[in-house]
Write a protein that holds these residues in place. Structure first.
Motif, short mmCIF file in Angstrom:
data_model
loop_
_atom_site.label_atom_id
_atom_site.label_comp_id
_atom_site.label_asym_id
_atom_site.label_seq_id
_atom_site.Cartn_x
_atom_site.Cartn_y
_atom_site.Cartn_z
N ALA A 1 0.83 -1.21 0.00
CA ALA A 1 0.00 0.00 0.00
C ALA A 1 0.87 1.26 0.00
O ALA A 1 1.81 1.38 0.78
N ALA A 2 0.54 2.18 -0.90
CA ALA A 2 1.32 3.42 -1.00
C ALA A 2 0.51 4.45 -1.75
O ALA A 2 -0.47 4.13 -2.44
N VAL A 3 0.92 5.68 -1.60
CA VAL A 3 0.30 6.78 -2.34
C VAL A 3 1.41 7.66 -2.89
O VAL A 3 2.45 7.84 -2.25
N PHE B 1 9.52 20.67 -5.90
CA PHE B 1 10.08 20.92 -4.57
C PHE B 1 9.59 22.23 -3.98
O PHE B 1 9.19 22.29 -2.80
N LEU B 2 9.57 23.29 -4.77
CA LEU B 2 9.19 24.61 -4.25
C LEU B 2 7.70 24.73 -3.94
O LEU B 2 7.25 25.72 -3.35
N GLU B 3 6.93 23.70 -4.32
CA GLU B 3 5.48 23.74 -4.08
C GLU B 3 5.01 22.59 -3.20
O GLU B 3 3.80 22.34 -3.08
N CYS B 4 5.93 21.89 -2.55
CA CYS B 4 5.55 20.78 -1.68
C CYS B 4 4.66 21.27 -0.54
O CYS B 4 4.92 22.32 0.06
N THR B 5 3.62 20.51 -0.25
CA THR B 5 2.65 20.92 0.75
C THR B 5 2.68 20.00 1.97
O THR B 5 3.06 18.83 1.88
N THR B 6 2.23 20.53 3.09
CA THR B 6 2.15 19.71 4.31
C THR B 6 1.10 18.62 4.16
O THR B 6 1.24 17.53 4.71
N LYS B 7 0.03 18.90 3.40
CA LYS B 7 -1.01 17.90 3.18
C LYS B 7 -0.44 16.67 2.48
O LYS B 7 -0.69 15.53 2.89
N ALA B 8 0.35 16.90 1.43
CA ALA B 8 0.97 15.79 0.70
C ALA B 8 1.98 15.07 1.59
O ALA B 8 2.05 13.83 1.58
N PHE B 9 2.75 15.84 2.33
CA PHE B 9 3.75 15.23 3.21
C PHE B 9 3.09 14.33 4.24
O PHE B 9 3.51 13.18 4.44
N ASP B 10 2.06 14.83 4.90
CA ASP B 10 1.40 14.05 5.96
C ASP B 10 0.77 12.78 5.40
O ASP B 10 0.88 11.71 6.01
#
Length: 244
Positions: free
Chosen positions: A84-86, A92-101
């Motif tokens: 399982a993965a997403v 890089f300059l547009e990375c979001t906390t939502k995506a990170f979490d």
């Protein structure tokens, strides 16, 4: 080389489609009693309709507590495939906390969570179990717009090594596979643009992407007794991408 999992019970996460689905089916064909886990019920029901002997369970592995409770209720397993993965691609300059979490929860934390439950039962039952984590070539090489995904898979590789070290004394082997672009139905759509594909293909000495069966074959080998002395490896399935 014939590989049999007769009498073995195996949990495969992310088994509703793509690589996970293929692994679940191939394990069933090799005699395993397979439990397929996925977030999307409709994908699991499609799998169940084709292969009624495969058991299905649905849960969002990003939810630590619900996943832990469910996996614990499933009982003892001889082997585990953490697939399982997403993947969310952001510059890089547009990375979001939502995506990170989200990627941290699914690609990293869920592996620890599920593996803890399964490994503890293996130890309690004195089972010489096997675990394979599905990583990516992105853990080893910089890919455009893959900062967070690459970090999550690099974390998975590190977890794999730690699991191999700490579970090895119990006879439990843990390995990872690191595929390149693999031609699932989704990938065939995403990489159908020749210009996009050429950039990646030019870096693969074999000149092609991986087939789903090539990933599944490697996973089944690592899960089997044929790989009884292999522990803590990160196996590229990339046509030589990482060799260049």
């Amino acid at each position: 080389m014939e590989i049999s999992f007769k009498g073995k019970r195996v949990l495969v996460t992310g088994a509703g489609q793509g690589i996970g689905r293929a692994i679940a089916i191939d394990l069933w064909r090799a005699g395993a009693k397979v439990v397929a886990l996925s977030r999307t019920r409709s994908h699991l029901e499609s799998l169940k309709n084709e292969y009624p002997a495969i058991d299905i369970v649905d849960v969002d592995v990003a939810d630590w507590d619900k996943t832990r409770e469910l996996v614990d209720s499933l009982g003892h397993f001889d082997a585990l495939v953490n697939n399982a993965a997403v993947a969310i691609c952001e510059p890089f300059l547009e990375c979001t906390t939502k995506a990170f979490d989200l990627m941290a929860n699914v690609n990293v934390k869920s592996i620890i969570n599920i593996s803890q439950v399964i490994a503890k039962k293996m130890i309690d039952n004195k089972t010489k179990g096997t675990i394979v984590n599905i990583s990516s070539q992105a853990s080893k090489a910089a890919l455009k717009d893959h900062t967070i995904y690459s970090a999550s898979k690099a974390g998975l590789d590190s977890i794999t090594r730690s699991m191999a070290l700490e579970l090895g004394p119990y006879g439990i082997r843990t390995n990872a596979v690191n595929p390149t672009v693999t031609m699932t139905a989704m990938a065939q759509v995403g990489w159908s643009d020749p210009e996009k594909a050429e950039g990646m293909l030019s870096k693969i000495p074999l000149g092609r992407f991986a087939e789903v069966s090539e990933v599944s074959d490697a996973v089944l080998y690592l899960l089997s007794d044929k790989a009884s002395m292999i522990n803590g490896v990160e196996l590229p399935i990339d046509g030589g991408f990482l060799a260049t």
